[in-house]
Design a protein around this motif. Structure first.
Motif, short mmCIF file in Angstrom:
data_model
loop_
_atom_site.label_atom_id
_atom_site.label_comp_id
_atom_site.label_asym_id
_atom_site.label_seq_id
_atom_site.Cartn_x
_atom_site.Cartn_y
_atom_site.Cartn_z
N LYS A 148 -8.29 5.34 1.03
CA LYS A 148 -8.30 4.51 -0.18
C LYS A 148 -8.78 5.33 -1.38
CE LYS A 148 -7.68 0.15 -1.30
NZ LYS A 148 -6.34 -0.42 -1.19
N LYS A 149 -9.80 6.15 -1.15
CA LYS A 149 -10.35 6.99 -2.22
C LYS A 149 -9.33 8.03 -2.69
CE LYS A 149 -14.91 6.50 -0.20
NZ LYS A 149 -15.89 7.13 0.68
N GLN A 150 -8.36 8.36 -1.81
CA GLN A 150 -7.32 9.34 -2.13
C GLN A 150 -6.06 8.68 -2.70
OE1 GLN A 150 -6.76 11.28 1.66
NE2 GLN A 150 -8.90 11.94 1.75
N GLY A 151 -6.10 7.34 -2.90
CA GLY A 151 -4.97 6.63 -3.49
C GLY A 151 -3.98 6.05 -2.49
N TYR A 152 -4.34 6.05 -1.21
CA TYR A 152 -3.46 5.51 -0.17
C TYR A 152 -4.08 4.24 0.42
CZ TYR A 152 -1.56 10.21 -0.41
OH TYR A 152 -1.00 11.38 -0.86
N GLY A 153 -3.29 3.50 1.16
CA GLY A 153 -3.83 2.36 1.87
C GLY A 153 -4.83 2.81 2.92
N SER A 154 -5.87 2.03 3.14
CA SER A 154 -6.89 2.42 4.11
C SER A 154 -6.38 2.31 5.55
CB SER A 154 -8.15 1.55 3.94
OG SER A 154 -7.83 0.18 4.11
N ARG A 155 -5.26 1.62 5.73
CA ARG A 155 -4.65 1.48 7.06
C ARG A 155 -3.31 2.19 7.04
NH1 ARG A 155 -1.07 -2.57 9.43
NH2 ARG A 155 -1.52 -2.84 11.63
N GLN A 156 -3.16 3.14 7.94
CA GLN A 156 -1.93 3.92 8.03
C GLN A 156 -1.47 3.90 9.48
OE1 GLN A 156 -0.39 5.72 5.36
NE2 GLN A 156 -1.88 4.71 4.02
N ILE A 157 -0.15 3.83 9.69
CA ILE A 157 0.38 3.77 11.06
C ILE A 157 1.31 4.95 11.31
CG2 ILE A 157 1.70 2.43 12.74
CD1 ILE A 157 0.92 -0.08 11.15
N GLU A 172 0.81 -1.21 0.00
CA GLU A 172 0.00 0.00 0.00
C GLU A 172 0.84 1.27 0.00
OE1 GLU A 172 -3.17 0.01 -0.38
OE2 GLU A 172 -3.89 -1.93 0.30
N THR A 173 0.29 2.33 -0.56
CA THR A 173 0.93 3.64 -0.58
C THR A 173 0.73 4.31 0.77
OG1 THR A 173 0.45 3.81 -2.94
CG2 THR A 173 1.03 5.85 -1.80
N LYS A 174 1.81 4.86 1.31
CA LYS A 174 1.76 5.49 2.63
C LYS A 174 1.47 6.98 2.50
CE LYS A 174 3.13 1.72 4.76
NZ LYS A 174 2.62 0.70 3.89
N LEU A 175 0.71 7.47 3.45
CA LEU A 175 0.41 8.89 3.56
C LEU A 175 1.61 9.59 4.18
CD1 LEU A 175 -2.20 10.58 3.08
CD2 LEU A 175 -2.78 10.18 5.45
N ASN A 176 1.86 10.83 3.80
CA ASN A 176 2.91 11.64 4.40
C ASN A 176 2.70 11.71 5.91
OD1 ASN A 176 3.34 14.54 5.53
ND2 ASN A 176 4.80 14.40 3.84
N ARG A 177 3.78 11.58 6.70
CA ARG A 177 3.70 11.55 8.17
C ARG A 177 2.95 12.76 8.73
NH1 ARG A 177 6.03 9.61 12.86
NH2 ARG A 177 6.55 11.18 14.41
N ASP A 178 3.25 13.96 8.22
CA ASP A 178 2.58 15.17 8.73
C ASP A 178 1.10 15.18 8.37
OD1 ASP A 178 4.94 16.08 9.87
OD2 ASP A 178 5.47 17.31 8.12
N ALA A 179 0.76 14.76 7.15
CA ALA A 179 -0.64 14.71 6.74
C ALA A 179 -1.40 13.68 7.58
CB ALA A 179 -0.75 14.37 5.26
N LEU A 180 -0.76 12.55 7.86
CA LEU A 180 -1.39 11.53 8.69
C LEU A 180 -1.64 12.09 10.10
CD1 LEU A 180 -2.44 8.69 9.20
CD2 LEU A 180 -0.07 7.97 9.64
N TYR A 181 -0.65 12.76 10.67
CA TYR A 181 -0.83 13.31 12.01
C TYR A 181 -1.92 14.38 12.02
CZ TYR A 181 -0.09 14.68 16.77
OH TYR A 181 -0.31 14.93 18.11
N ILE A 232 -0.17 4.94 16.55
CA ILE A 232 -1.61 5.07 16.27
C ILE A 232 -1.86 4.46 14.90
CG2 ILE A 232 -3.57 6.62 15.95
CD1 ILE A 232 -2.14 8.64 17.78
N THR A 233 -2.69 3.43 14.89
CA THR A 233 -3.07 2.78 13.64
C THR A 233 -4.41 3.34 13.22
OG1 THR A 233 -1.89 0.77 14.26
CG2 THR A 233 -3.54 0.57 12.52
N CYS A 234 -4.44 3.94 12.05
CA CYS A 234 -5.66 4.58 11.53
C CYS A 234 -6.28 3.70 10.46
CB CYS A 234 -5.32 5.94 10.93
SG CYS A 234 -4.45 7.01 12.07
N LEU A 235 -7.55 3.47 10.58
CA LEU A 235 -8.32 2.81 9.54
C LEU A 235 -9.31 3.84 9.02
CD1 LEU A 235 -8.98 -0.66 11.20
CD2 LEU A 235 -7.36 -0.12 9.38
N ASN A 236 -9.15 4.19 7.75
CA ASN A 236 -9.97 5.25 7.18
C ASN A 236 -10.25 4.90 5.72
OD1 ASN A 236 -11.01 7.56 6.03
ND2 ASN A 236 -9.57 8.94 7.00
#
Length: 177
Positions: A157-166, A20-29, A149-153
């Motif tokens: 996925k709709k934004q092109g990232y994995g639905s699970r981000q840590i 899966e594609t990871k979200l940027n750390r700052d955007a995830l936070y 923090i494990t995020c399920l969102n």
């Protein structure tokens, strides 16, 4: 289940995350901060060698931590032996494909009653100090500092990232992911 089936089930997300594609750390936070700020109840799990407790509690999220005023209870039996905790904050009314949640791993700390941190948390919660001082037994304050923090969102996925981000807390002296 066989040993192999347990291992297969336990490794599901680890194997999926590798692709899966990871979200940027700052955007995830930023998402975590907004999500946790917009909720006020979590399920807190605390355990010791022979005891486990999961308790729904009101919290405030500020300064990168959960602040929880509590009368006490059996969670303190576990916290006496083990300060590592887990918690979950989630949307309760979701449809399939509409999941939004945060699973927290962290460390619990009991804040000294009427210390500066205690007074600040009471002010943020709008709890009058006079009311706290009049209680027959103290109102305890837990500070839960997340280590992961494990995020399920589903929206990720709709934004092109994995639905699970840590998100993982930065370790002093270590480089960030």
């Amino acid at each position: 289940m066989t040993e192999e089936e347990y291992e297969q089930a336990a490794s599901f997300w680890t194997r999926k995350d590798e692709k899966e594609t990871k979200l940027n750390r700052d955007a995830l936070y930023d998402w975590i901060d907004a999500f946790l700020s917009s909720h006020k109840v979590l399920a807190l799990a605390a355990a010791s060698a022979d005891f486990i407790r999961c308790t729904p509690l009101e919290y405030t999220w500020h300064d990168g931590a959960f602040w929880i005023f509590t009368e006490g209870g059996l969670k303190f039996k576990a916290l006496k032996a083990n300060k590592r905790v887990a918690a979950a904050v989630f949307e309760s009314n979701t449809s399939f494909g509409g999941l939004h949640s945060a699973q927290i791993e962290g460390n619990a700390e009991v804040i000294e009653p009427f210390s500066e941190a205690y007074k600040q948390a009471a002010a943020i919660r709008k709890i009058p100090l006079d009311a706290l001082k009049k209680l027959e037994e103290p109102m305890w304050l837990l500070k839960i500092t997340p280590t992961a923090i494990t995020c399920l969102n589903s929206d990720f996925k709709k934004q092109g990232y994995g639905s699970r981000q840590i998100w993982r807390a930065a370790v002093s002296g270590a480089s960030e992911e």
